[in-house]
Every structure is written in C-alpha cells, then in structure tokens.
Design an enzyme around this catalytic site. Structure first.
Site, mmCIF file in Angstrom:
data_model
loop_
_atom_site.group_PDB
_atom_site.id
_atom_site.type_symbol
_atom_site.label_atom_id
_atom_site.label_comp_id
_atom_site.label_asym_id
_atom_site.label_seq_id
_atom_site.Cartn_x
_atom_site.Cartn_y
_atom_site.Cartn_z
ATOM 1 N N ASP A 37 -22.521 55.003 20.122
ATOM 2 C CA ASP A 37 -22.594 56.289 20.809
ATOM 3 C C ASP A 37 -23.577 56.246 21.976
ATOM 4 O OD1 ASP A 37 -24.387 56.153 18.385
ATOM 5 O OD2 ASP A 37 -25.287 57.883 19.373
ATOM 6 N N ASN A 38 -24.284 55.122 22.144
ATOM 7 C CA ASN A 38 -25.205 54.949 23.270
ATOM 8 C C ASN A 38 -24.660 53.996 24.332
ATOM 9 O OD1 ASN A 38 -27.188 56.693 22.455
ATOM 10 N ND2 ASN A 38 -28.459 55.143 21.483
ATOM 11 N N ARG B 109 -29.236 67.427 21.328
ATOM 12 C CA ARG B 109 -30.353 68.035 22.072
ATOM 13 C C ARG B 109 -30.126 67.916 23.582
ATOM 14 N NH1 ARG B 109 -35.669 64.105 21.798
ATOM 15 N NH2 ARG B 109 -34.616 62.093 21.775
#
Length: 453
Positions: free
Chosen positions: A255-256, A94
């Site tokens: 992934d963060n 997003r």
C-alpha cells in the site's frame, strides 16, 4: 486567489473513477494554523507559488477548495500487504486527496495530506501527524529529490496547535498537517482491493485510468499487460535510485508503492551511514524485511502482488513472463543511477557493471561513509587519502569520462542526512521554535542537487 491560467491547470480526474474508489471526508477543524514551511519551488510547477501566506493557510491548513478541481477531500480506498500479511481493513486513515492539476511537464498531480483528521479508515488512530514527523518528511523529500530519486515533494507544513499523545516518542508532542505534491496516489494496494472483491469492472476502469491519466497512454488491446510493463520499469528504477542514494524507506508495504514508481509516505526512513545491506530504518522491522540491501527484492515482491491482482482481467502466463524482466531492468537502472551520482558517463553494459561491482565491494569492506565517498569521488576526483583498497575502483573509474567537470559547487563539506543530523535539526524547533537550521539544511541540499543535475 491569483491564478496564472497557463501555469495553474486544475483537473478532477479522480471523480471519473466513481464513488467505489473513495469516501468524501472533511478536514479536521484545527485550533490554530501556523505556517512553517512552504515549498514555492514545487508550487511553481503547478501554478500555486503566487499564493499569499494567508491564502496558502486557507487552502492547505483549512482546506478551502482550490478553484476548478475536486469539490472536496476524498479518502482513497485500498488494501495491502503489511510486512507480508494481507490487510483488507486499510485506506487513507489520516490523509486525503483534495485537488488535482497538471504540472509544467503535463503530468497529472495530486495534492494529498498527512495529519488532516480522521476518516472511515482511521480505525483507532487519531488521524493526526506530529510536527516532528512533518519535519522529517520535509528533509526526506528534499534530500531524495536532490539525489535523483523519483519522489513526492513536501509542499506545505502547518502547525495545528494540538498536543498529540504518541507511544514511541515523548508526549504530548506538537501536531501538524502536511500537504504533499505527488504524481498520483494510486497504489498497488488499490488494485489488490479490487482483486480481493473480485470486482472486474472496476479493475478495468482503474487500469484504464492509470494508463490514460498517469502514463498518458490510451488503453490498447492488452491494458493489464501494458500497465504491468510500465509499473515494472518505474519500480525497478525506483529500487535502483534508493540504492544509489543510500536510502532506506523503512516500510515498503504494497500500500506504500505508487504505481507511477514515485516514492512517498516517509515514516521511519534512514540514510545508511555505510554500505551495509542489513541496515534497517524501522525499529519494528525485527527480521530486516525492508533492510537496505533487500529493498529491490521487497519492491519486486510488491509488483508481483500487482501482477496477481491483474489476473482478474488478464492471463497468468504473460504476466509471469513480464515479471521475469524486473531483475535485468533493475541492473540497468542501478548502473545508470550510480554513474549519475559519480558524475561519470557510461562505457557500455560490461564496463559499467564491473565498475559498480567494484564500488559496492569496496564500500562494503572499507566502511567509508556513503555520502562522504560520493562527494569525494564525483567526476573522478577521489583524493589520495583513499588507500590501496580503492585501486581497482580508481582504475575502472578512470576509463569513464566525467559527464561534466567538478566545479566550485563541490567545495566544502559533503552533504548528508544521517539520523544524528535530523535530530539536531529538530532539537532547536522543539526547544525554542527555531526553524533556521531546517531552512539552512534545505538550502544546502538544494545546492547539492543543483550541482549534481
């Protein structure tokens, strides 16, 4: 668009990586674009503060390309461990990166989005962001910046005129698109994807890119080892700064974790009311994997996944040897971060460690609110209302010189960001579109940050 050629220095380094790293996408065509927040202080660092509101909305709500940078939005590809389960089906779902530029410190910066529409990685999501989620991200990034945490900055928040359905909050709810200014969007998960694909050539290309573009170093004989060394240092500092700030990110998946050690992507974050190691931010973190006191362990685990990925282009033994340095680095950084927030100078490793151990022990046993304590204790000003249980901390702190005198900026109420206040800031926005409380809080937080700095 008004451009100051000395302040606005566009770049397009991501294109050098090539199409194996991203997918060209288009922004959603929103029904409307209502500007609610523009961070001119951050924008000034990349030469964008002179934009009119109309130009701002055109570039950060409709995503007309900025001059001289990327020709269009790019959704980045990556994998990652999510709550320790490997997921090869993720990527920018997003959001996208749509511009790069140099800031006033000569760092390569990305402009990235949240809520800008669907991409090939959206899976079953709508690619949108709630307005409340955007407000929460503004508050998180402003507070963390003030408290010395290396963080992305929320550059812009624009309402989109869409009514979104969400299962975990009252719906329909208002939609928004957010822009963040970040020192890169390359994640540990970006490297994990290449290891999963056994793509040695692109692993070397990505390693060189990060060293050259994000760390301003030319790759040497052992680029993978040098990269791990740098990431270990930056992430150890990040973990320490979270603890000193009393902050819980909530979702420290691989992934963060940005390989520059800059915190970003704030979902279910919280500031801990008290020094409680088990305090969690995410309602779905049932095992407390990312609880307050486990954040250093979680970040260390994520960096281990980077080391495992780099085995594709480097030997295992030197990578493992480097991993052993995370703990000592963290200890050095936690002492420095705590002393900074206390407004004290260092007296050497042993004395600093004793002070921090006393502080953490007493905060834990007394249950004092974290942000109240740090406000009261700044520059040795702990008032007499703190009882005998603080005697050991007082004695140890008294041996540390203040780094500057406490001044008028520290009068008045402590500045915190607990969840009840976050909800109280959101309530008038939801009920009557009243943004005054948000803007007042941002001003308060920035004043605290200026005083700390």
């Amino acid at each position: 668009m008004p451009i100051d050629p000395q302040a606005y220095r566009p770049a397009a380094a991501l294109q050098e990586l090539g199409p194996d790293f991203w997918d060209p996408v288009a922004a959603a065509d929103f029904p409307e674009t209502r500007l609610h927040y523009r961070n001119d202080r951050a924008a000034a660092q990349v030469g964008l503060d002179a934009l009119t509101d109309e130009e701002w909305v055109r570039h950060f709500g409709r995503f007309d390309p900025l001059p001289g940078t990327l020709p269009g939005p790019l959704a980045l590809r990556y994998h990652g461990h999510q709550f320790r389960s490997y997921n090869p089906e993720i990527g920018d779902g997003r959001g996208f990166t749509f511009a790069q530029m140099r800031d006033d410190r000569d760092r390569l910066m990305d402009l990235g989005t949240k809520g800008s529409g669907q991409t090939p990685w959206s899976r079953f999501g709508d690619g949108r962001l709630t307005l409340k989620g955007g407000v929460r991200e503004i508050l998180a990034t402003e507070m963390l910046e003030a408290l010395g945490v290396p963080t992305s900055r929320t550059l812009s928040s624009i309402e989109t005129g869409e009514a979104l359905q969400r299962g975990d909050e009252p719906s329909p709810t208002r939609g928004a698109v957010m822009v963040r200014l970040s020192h890169g969007h390359i994640r540990i998960g970006t490297f994990q994807r290449l290891a999963y694909l056994r793509d040695e050539a692109n692993m070397r290309r990505l390693t060189d890119y990060v060293l050259r573009e994000l760390y301003a170093e030319e790759p040497g004989d052992e680029p993978a080892l040098r990269l791990l060394d740098l990431v270990l240092d930056r992430t150890a500092r990040l973990a320490a700064s979270y603890m000193a700030a009393g902050f819980v990110h909530g979702v420290l998946n691989s992934d963060n974790i940005n390989v520059t050690g800059e915190s970003f992507d704030y979902g279910p974050w919280r500031f801990a009311p008290t020094w409680d190691a088990g305090f969690t931010a995410a309602y779905f973190d049932h095992a407390g994997l990312y609880a307050f006191g486990r954040q250093p362990e979680a970040i260390n685990w994520d960096v281990m996944q980077l080391a495992g990925s780099l085995r594709l282009i480097a030997g295992s033994e030197p990578l493992v040897t480097l991993l052993d340095t995370f703990g000592p680095r963290f200890q050095g950084y936690i002492a420095a971060a705590m002393l900074w927030r206390l407004g004290l100078t260092s007296r050497g490793e042993e004395a600093d460690r004793a002070l921090i151990q006393s502080l953490e022990r007493t905060l834990r046993t007394t249950g004092v609110e974290v942000h109240h304590f740090f406000h009261d204790a700044f520059a040795q000003a702990l008032p007499s209302s703190y009882g005998e249980e603080w005697a050991d901390f007082r004695a140890l702190a008294a041996a540390h010189a203040p780094r500057r005198e406490r001044d008028a900026d520290w009068q008045g109420e402590p500045c915190g960001m607990l969840i009840d206040e976050v909800e109280a800031i959101w309530s008038p926005i939801a009920e009557s579109d009243d943004w005054s409380r948000l803007h007042a809080k941002v001003a308060e937080v920035r004043a605290m940050g200026d005083a700390l700095a």
